[in-house]
Every structure is written in C-alpha cells, then in structure tokens.
Design an enzyme around this catalytic site. Structure first.
Site, PDB file in Angstrom:
ATOM      1  CD  GLU A  38      11.738  -0.589  11.252  1.00  0.00           C
ATOM      2  OE1 GLU A  38      10.870  -0.267  11.695  1.00  0.00           O
ATOM      3  OE2 GLU A  38      12.874   0.210  10.967  1.00  0.00           O
ATOM      4  CB  CYS A  61       1.093  -2.474  13.322  1.00  0.00           C
ATOM      5  SG  CYS A  61       1.173  -2.265  11.669  1.00  0.00           S
ATOM      6  CB  CYS A  68       2.496   7.194   3.561  1.00  0.00           C
ATOM      7  SG  CYS A  68       2.700   5.979   4.791  1.00  0.00           S
ATOM      8  CG  ASN A  76      -7.341   3.822  12.519  1.00  0.00           C
ATOM      9  OD1 ASN A  76      -8.585   3.945  12.519  1.00  0.00           O
ATOM     10  ND2 ASN A  76      -7.056   4.139  11.226  1.00  0.00           N
ATOM     11  CB  CYS A 111       0.228   0.572   8.900  1.00  0.00           C
ATOM     12  SG  CYS A 111       1.553  -0.158   8.532  1.00  0.00           S
ATOM     13  CB  SER A 134       7.049   4.063  16.018  1.00  0.00           C
ATOM     14  OG  SER A 134       6.753   4.483  14.622  1.00  0.00           O
ATOM     15  CB  CYS A 171       3.717  -3.202  16.345  1.00  0.00           C
ATOM     16  SG  CYS A 171       5.622  -2.656  16.311  1.00  0.00           S
ATOM     17  CD  GLU A 208      -2.342  -1.094   2.913  1.00  0.00           C
ATOM     18  OE1 GLU A 208      -3.160  -2.031   3.391  1.00  0.00           O
ATOM     19  OE2 GLU A 208      -2.008  -0.196   3.934  1.00  0.00           O
ATOM     20  CB  CYS A 229       5.937  -5.600   9.153  1.00  0.00           C
ATOM     21  SG  CYS A 229       7.255  -4.916  10.551  1.00  0.00           S
TER      22      CYS A 229
HETATM   23  N1  SAH Z   1       7.913   0.114  10.992  1.00  0.00           N
HETATM   24  C1  SAH Z   1       8.088   1.733  11.078  1.00  0.00           C
HETATM   25  C2  SAH Z   1       7.306   2.340   9.809  1.00  0.00           C
HETATM   26  C3  SAH Z   1       5.658   1.731   9.754  1.00  0.00           C
HETATM   27  S1  SAH Z   1       4.372   1.934  10.961  1.00  0.00           S
HETATM   28  C4  SAH Z   1       7.632   2.234  12.256  1.00  0.00           C
HETATM   29  O1  SAH Z   1       7.328   1.559  13.317  1.00  0.00           O
HETATM   30  O2  SAH Z   1       7.690   3.433  12.318  1.00  0.00           O
HETATM   31  C5  SAH Z   1       4.190   3.608  10.644  1.00  0.00           C
HETATM   32  C6  SAH Z   1       3.493   4.217  11.998  1.00  0.00           C
HETATM   33  O3  SAH Z   1       2.163   3.913  12.035  1.00  0.00           O
HETATM   34  C7  SAH Z   1       4.097   3.988  13.289  1.00  0.00           C
HETATM   35  O4  SAH Z   1       4.298   5.145  14.001  1.00  0.00           O
HETATM   36  C8  SAH Z   1       3.085   3.331  14.046  1.00  0.00           C
HETATM   37  O5  SAH Z   1       3.163   3.237  15.221  1.00  0.00           O
HETATM   38  C9  SAH Z   1       1.828   3.725  13.317  1.00  0.00           C
HETATM   39  N2  SAH Z   1       0.630   2.734  13.534  1.00  0.00           N
HETATM   40  C10 SAH Z   1       0.551   1.458  13.017  1.00  0.00           C
HETATM   41  N3  SAH Z   1      -0.586   1.073  13.223  1.00  0.00           N
HETATM   42  C11 SAH Z   1      -1.432   1.923  13.817  1.00  0.00           C
HETATM   43  C12 SAH Z   1      -2.864   2.196  14.027  1.00  0.00           C
HETATM   44  N4  SAH Z   1      -3.552   1.045  14.017  1.00  0.00           N
HETATM   45  N5  SAH Z   1      -3.442   3.327  14.658  1.00  0.00           N
HETATM   46  C13 SAH Z   1      -2.431   4.324  14.754  1.00  0.00           C
HETATM   47  N6  SAH Z   1      -1.109   4.313  14.362  1.00  0.00           N
HETATM   48  C14 SAH Z   1      -0.659   3.269  13.830  1.00  0.00           C
END
Ligand code: SAH
Length: 371
Positions: free
Chosen positions: A181, A122, A108, A309, A352, A233, A119, A95, A115
């Site tokens: 990542e 995510c 973005c 979210n 994401c 993050s 997390c 995406e 990944c």
């Molecule tokens: N791996 C990298 C980039 C991808 S995630 C990282 O960890 O920064 C990009 C951002 O989206 C991160 O700050 C993550 O914390 C946020 N994110 C992921 N899922 C989310 C969700 N469901 N609601 C809000 N932010 C989210």
C-alpha cells in the site's frame, strides 16, 4: 584507523549526490553526469561510467558503489505482459509487471514487501507486511527493467528499436499497483516520486498511485507530490461489503474516502481513477452499479472494472461475463466512463503477489525457511 563503509550511490537523493561530489573536491557537473549515468543510462557499476576517467572511477570506487536489484525470475505471458521477481540483499522478493499496449510501456511497481491491508481478494495480503521498501528500492525496479529492455535485441518483426537511442524503448508509464500500500510507506514513496520525475524523467502525468484509501495521506499527497494521478481501489459500494473485503474500510469508510477524493486537486483534463474488482455474487449486482453512480456523482473520474482474478489463496469467484457487461452498461448509461480491464498475464500469475507466493511455496517445499 576507522574503516569507512562505502556509500551506496543509489541511496542518495540528488542533493546528497551533489554534496558528496563537492566533499570529494570534484566539480559540480560530475554530480549531473553521475545522475545521468545511473538514472538514464542504467549502469550497474561505477566502472561502466565511461565518461569518467579511470582515475575518477578509481577514486569513486574507494568510497562508493552502485547497488542493483537481482533478477530472480522473469516470466513472459502470451499477451506480452512480463513479470519480474526481484530479490534484495536480505533475501526478500518483490514483483514488478511490465504491460505493453498502444506504444506504451507501463511498469507496475511494488512499494512494500507484502502488505498490511488484508484485502480478502488479494494474494499479497496473505503474507502480511514484511517490510517497507526504501525509495531507491522502489526506483530501482524501473532502472532494472529499463536496463533489461535496453540490452535486448530489437524485435525483428516490429522493426522498433533499430537506430533509435536506448531510451526509445524504455518505460513510459508507472503505476503503483504492485505489492504493498504506497500511502502506508508515504515518505519513501514521495521521495521515489521525486526521483522518478526529476532523475529518470518520467512526467507526473504518466504516473498513477493506487491506494486502498488511507484518507489522511490522500489529503497530504497533493502537497508532497503534486499532480500525480490518483487511483482509488473502491471495490464496494456499501461499508458492510467493503468492511468484509477491505478491512481498512473500518478505519476509513467509503464516505470519508469520497470526501477526500472531492478535495483532490485535478489539473484541467485530468481525472481520478476508481478501480472496482468485480467479485461474483459479492459486489457485482445492478444495485451496486447504481449505488456507484450515486457515490461518484460530480467527481471527474473514470472507472476501471477488473474481473476478480481467482487464485489459490481465496475462495472468492470471478463474476460471470454478462454481469461485467451489465455493470459497465449501467455506468455508461449514466455518463460515467467505465472500462473493463481484462486480467493481463493470467498465464504468468500476474495478479498482485501471485509470482512471489509461488516462489515462496517452491522454496518452502525445497526445505528453505520462507519468512
Ligand atoms: N494497495 C494498493 C495497490 C496494490 S493493489 C491498492 O489497494 O490500490 C492494486 C490493484 O490490484 C487494486 O486495485 C486491487 O483491487 C487489485 N487486485 C488485487 N488482487 C486482485 C485480484 N486477485 N484480481 C483482480 N484485481 C486484484
């Protein structure tokens, strides 16, 4: 006779393009022209390079081609955010999200299919790591979206685009905050950064790489791709909570990330960004806000507070609005710049991994194998 497989011109670095042009007995300026047409005019094939004679195009087509991402789905949110689902030849999808604000067009982009970070909040994490993207696949997200924007009729209401060169409505800013990542796919991401700055021409100041905190690579990045904006993050203020929601923290705990951030060289006027996804009852207390202030003491930074979210892949809850405001108030009262980032494009599954996950579910229910 040996069959020579055709070369994908998008796979080549600038040096490799120059070498190929030289090997074919063509003058050096043809390399510059080729790069210009691929990266600034966004052509989808050699035939579209109208600056080249028919003979030259025929010559190049015998040995090479230009690959393109396939647009599998495109969704537009009521807030103007757009989400693109792109597919590759191997059937994998990623995406990219286009965010419009204040005259900026921010894309973005994804750096991996899936990944490995795991997390908890995510959705991309749910499919695990499928594969790394190649540098050209990372860069191609920008080229593909720029081509889509270029081919669109100018917006009659805004009056923008009319009489302006195609680049006037192209992407201005890049964030590595899509799937994956980026620092776990380090070499390809570094090469992509060189192509985004050197070939597409987006300035380093307008590129932000976001990481879950791969400490050795945070330390290496300034040497390999200097002056890129870095976002961390962080998402928690104790190792206990961070271990739970971001398993990578067991390897690189908070203090090691903060120490690496303190070493990150910042140009005058630039700041690090800390992202903090606020999860209801998990990391959104006043104590968390106060601990965050202590952790970031002396670091030139800003903080993006992102209310979680919610999605089908997680039981976590978004924070109540008053908590978000209180959290921000505590940070601001201690002279930290804290911004609340409302979730853009909720109605188009912009968080994401959400669009890819839905496409996979639909495929699965239609009887396809999804992985
Ligand atoms: N791996 C990298 C980039 C991808 S995630 C990282 O960890 O920064 C990009 C951002 O989206 C991160 O700050 C993550 O914390 C946020 N994110 C992921 N899922 C989310 C969700 N469901 N609601 C809000 N932010 C989210």
């Amino acid at each position: 006779m040996l069959l020579r497989t055709k070369i994908n011109l998008k796979q080549l670095s600038k040096d490799e393009i120059c070498r190929l042009i030289g090997d074919e007995g063509l003058p050096g300026y043809r390399a510059e022209q080729l790069i210009h047409w691929m990266y600034k005019r966004h052509v989808s094939g050699i035939d579209d390079i109208t600056e080249f004679s028919k003979d030259l195009r025929r010559h190049l087509k015998k040995i090479a081609f230009i690959s393109n991402l396939k647009l599998a789905e495109r969704l537009r949110s009521s807030d103007g955010t757009e989400k693109f689902l792109f597919s590759f030849e191997d059937g994998q999808t990623i995406e990219s999200v286009l965010i419009r604000d204040d005259g900026r067009l921010t894309l973005c982009i994804s750096s991996q299919v899936g990944c490995a970070m795991g997390c908890l909040f995510c959705l991309t994490a749910r499919c695990g790591l499928i594969r790394n993207l190649k540098s050209y696949e990372i860069v191609d997200q920008i080229i593909a979206v720029n081509r889509i924007l270029e081919n669109e009729a100018p917006d009659p209401l805004s009056g923008k685009g009319e009489g302006k060169p195609p680049s006037a409505k192209g992407i201005t800013n890049i964030v590595f905050m899509g799937m994956g990542e980026p620092l776990s796919n380090f070499d390809e991401v570094v090469e992509a950064l060189w192509r985004i700055t050197g070939l597409i021409g987006i300035s380093k100041r307008k590129i932000t790489l976001s990481t879950a905190g791969i400490v050795p690579k945070i330390l290496l990045l300034p040497r390999k791709a200097p002056d890129i904006n870095l976002a961390i993050s962080l998402n928690a203020t104790t190792d206990g909570v961070r271990n739970e929601i971001m398993p990578v923290n067991r390897r690189y705990p908070i203090r090691s990330i903060i120490a690496a951030c303190r070493k990150y060289p910042l140009q005058p006027g630039r700041r690090l960004t800390f992202e903090y996804v606020l999860i209801g009852g998990k990391n959104d207390s006043a104590d968390d806000a106060n601990r965050l202030v202590s952790l970031l003491k002396g670091i030139r930074c800003k903080i993006n507070l992102i209310p979680f979210n919610p999605h089908h892949g997680s039981d976590l809850k978004g924070p109540p609005d008053y908590r978000v405001l209180e959290f921000q108030k505590i940070l601001s009262s201690r002279h930290l710049r804290a911004f609340i980032r409302e979730s853009r494009g909720r109605d188009i599954l912009a968080a994401c991994g959400q669009l890819r996950a839905r496409a996979s579910r639909e495929k699965a229910s239609a009887g396809y194998i999804t992985k």
